[in-house]
Design an enzyme around this catalytic site. Structure first.
Site, mmCIF file in Angstrom:
data_model
loop_
_atom_site.group_PDB
_atom_site.id
_atom_site.type_symbol
_atom_site.label_atom_id
_atom_site.label_comp_id
_atom_site.label_asym_id
_atom_site.label_seq_id
_atom_site.Cartn_x
_atom_site.Cartn_y
_atom_site.Cartn_z
ATOM 1 N N ASN A 108 -44.661 -39.771 -34.182
ATOM 2 C CA ASN A 108 -43.350 -39.352 -34.335
ATOM 3 C C ASN A 108 -43.119 -39.327 -32.943
ATOM 4 O O ASN A 108 -43.909 -39.281 -31.934
ATOM 5 C CB ASN A 108 -43.332 -37.729 -34.729
ATOM 6 C CG ASN A 108 -41.858 -37.281 -34.576
ATOM 7 O OD1 ASN A 108 -40.943 -37.891 -35.125
ATOM 8 N ND2 ASN A 108 -41.828 -35.977 -34.194
ATOM 9 N N HIS A 110 -40.408 -37.511 -30.102
ATOM 10 C CA HIS A 110 -39.675 -36.370 -29.788
ATOM 11 C C HIS A 110 -38.979 -36.450 -28.299
ATOM 12 O O HIS A 110 -39.884 -36.673 -27.547
ATOM 13 C CB HIS A 110 -40.621 -35.089 -29.948
ATOM 14 C CG HIS A 110 -39.711 -33.727 -29.763
ATOM 15 N ND1 HIS A 110 -39.040 -33.309 -30.855
ATOM 16 C CD2 HIS A 110 -39.983 -32.877 -28.845
ATOM 17 C CE1 HIS A 110 -38.461 -32.094 -30.438
ATOM 18 N NE2 HIS A 110 -39.093 -31.859 -29.329
ATOM 19 N N SER A 137 -41.736 -37.899 -25.799
ATOM 20 C CA SER A 137 -43.359 -37.969 -26.116
ATOM 21 C C SER A 137 -43.394 -38.629 -27.409
ATOM 22 O O SER A 137 -42.639 -38.429 -28.458
ATOM 23 C CB SER A 137 -43.804 -36.607 -26.111
ATOM 24 O OG SER A 137 -43.429 -35.784 -25.211
ATOM 25 N N ASP A 146 -44.111 -30.906 -34.316
ATOM 26 C CA ASP A 146 -44.126 -31.259 -32.768
ATOM 27 C C ASP A 146 -45.297 -30.957 -32.127
ATOM 28 O O ASP A 146 -45.176 -30.691 -30.869
ATOM 29 C CB ASP A 146 -42.906 -31.160 -32.120
ATOM 30 C CG ASP A 146 -41.788 -31.755 -32.862
ATOM 31 O OD1 ASP A 146 -41.840 -32.682 -33.396
ATOM 32 O OD2 ASP A 146 -40.803 -30.971 -32.868
HETATM 33 C C1 GRF Z 1 -34.418 -39.404 -31.333
HETATM 34 O O1 GRF Z 1 -33.864 -38.807 -30.172
HETATM 35 C C2 GRF Z 1 -35.779 -39.065 -31.485
HETATM 36 O O2 GRF Z 1 -36.637 -38.536 -30.385
HETATM 37 C C3 GRF Z 1 -35.626 -37.945 -32.447
HETATM 38 O O3 GRF Z 1 -34.384 -38.191 -33.067
HETATM 39 C C4 GRF Z 1 -33.570 -39.283 -32.509
HETATM 40 C C5 GRF Z 1 -33.498 -40.404 -33.255
HETATM 41 O O4 GRF Z 1 -32.500 -41.469 -32.892
HETATM 42 N N1 GRF Z 1 -36.888 -37.367 -33.120
HETATM 43 P P1 GRF Z 1 -32.701 -42.822 -33.489
HETATM 44 O O5 GRF Z 1 -32.378 -42.583 -35.057
HETATM 45 O O6 GRF Z 1 -34.017 -43.364 -33.552
HETATM 46 O O7 GRF Z 1 -31.546 -43.554 -32.809
#
Ligand code: GRF
Length: 206
Positions: A108, A110, A137, A146
């Site tokens: 994932n 984050h 991260s 997370d």
């Molecule tokens: C990103 O900021 C990611 O870190 C978080 O959700 C957002 C997704 O953005 N988990 P995208 O759909 O990849 O543009």
């Protein structure tokens, strides 16, 4: 070839960064075998179709329970022969049962320097707390939210006039670099040959 699947719920810019990195060879010897979204109208899913990738809408509302919804996602992942699942803005918490089926094989991203600011709106919370450094991260998904082991992080300085939008945009640029880099790292580990003791190697007599 390593087989990647991406789960997303929205915009899909991280998915696009991963797809670009696969195409350019920055993530070598890999292919994207499934892009799955719980939101049928997700822009990321549309982008996956435009790229000719196998795209699947698996909406939560179409299933009587969370378990059945996840079972369908699991079936698609297995049918596609997935090696590594990349969550890229997938806005549902995966159940412990699902996570246990893919040990060390779900990543994932984050937008915070974990373990700080787990959960929603981490960029806003970092600003409110007066942080001078924010970032993103990539981590292995475990049964918590997370909380899994961090694969890599990128720092982003907070500027004096930053808003949630401006900070999020600068972190997002770093996310697009960090996610492919983390995937390369994790795939290299997955590719390590299994450690088989010589005495356990079966020999067939002629
Ligand atoms: C990103 O900021 C990611 O870190 C978080 O959700 C957002 C997704 O953005 N988990 P995208 O759909 O990849 O543009």
């Amino acid at each position: 070839m390593r087989r990647l699947a991406v789960l997303l719920s929205g915009r899909g810019s991280n998915f696009e960064a991963i797809a670009d990195a696969v195409r350019s060879g920055r993530i070598p010897d890999a292919e994207i075998v499934a892009v799955i979204s719980d939101v049928a109208g997700a822009r990321g899913l549309e982008r996956a179709r435009e790229r000719g990738l196998p795209a699947f809408a698996v909406e939560r509302e179409s299933f009587p329970s969370r378990a059945e919804h996840e079972a369908e996602i699991g079936r698609i992942l297995r049918d596609a022969g997935t090696d590594l699942v990349c969550l890229a803005g997938y806005m549902r918490i995966l159940s412990p049962e699902f996570v246990r089926e893919w040990p060390g094989r779900i990543l994932n991203i984050h937008p915070s320097l974990l373990p700080k600011y787990r959960g929603l709106s981490p960029q806003r919370r970092a600003l409110e707390a007066g942080e001078v450094e924010a970032g993103c991260s990539v981590h292995i998904v475990n049964e918590g939210t997370d909380t899994g082991p961090v694969v890599l992080q990128r720092e982003v300085p907070v500027e004096p006039n930053d808003t949630e939008e401006s900070l999020s945009a600068r972190i997002l640029e770093q996310e697009h670099e960090a996610y492919p880099e983390a995937i390369v790292k994790v795939l290299a580990r997955l590719a390590d040959p299994p450690k088989i003791a010589p005495e356990s190697v079966q020999r067939t007599a002629k």
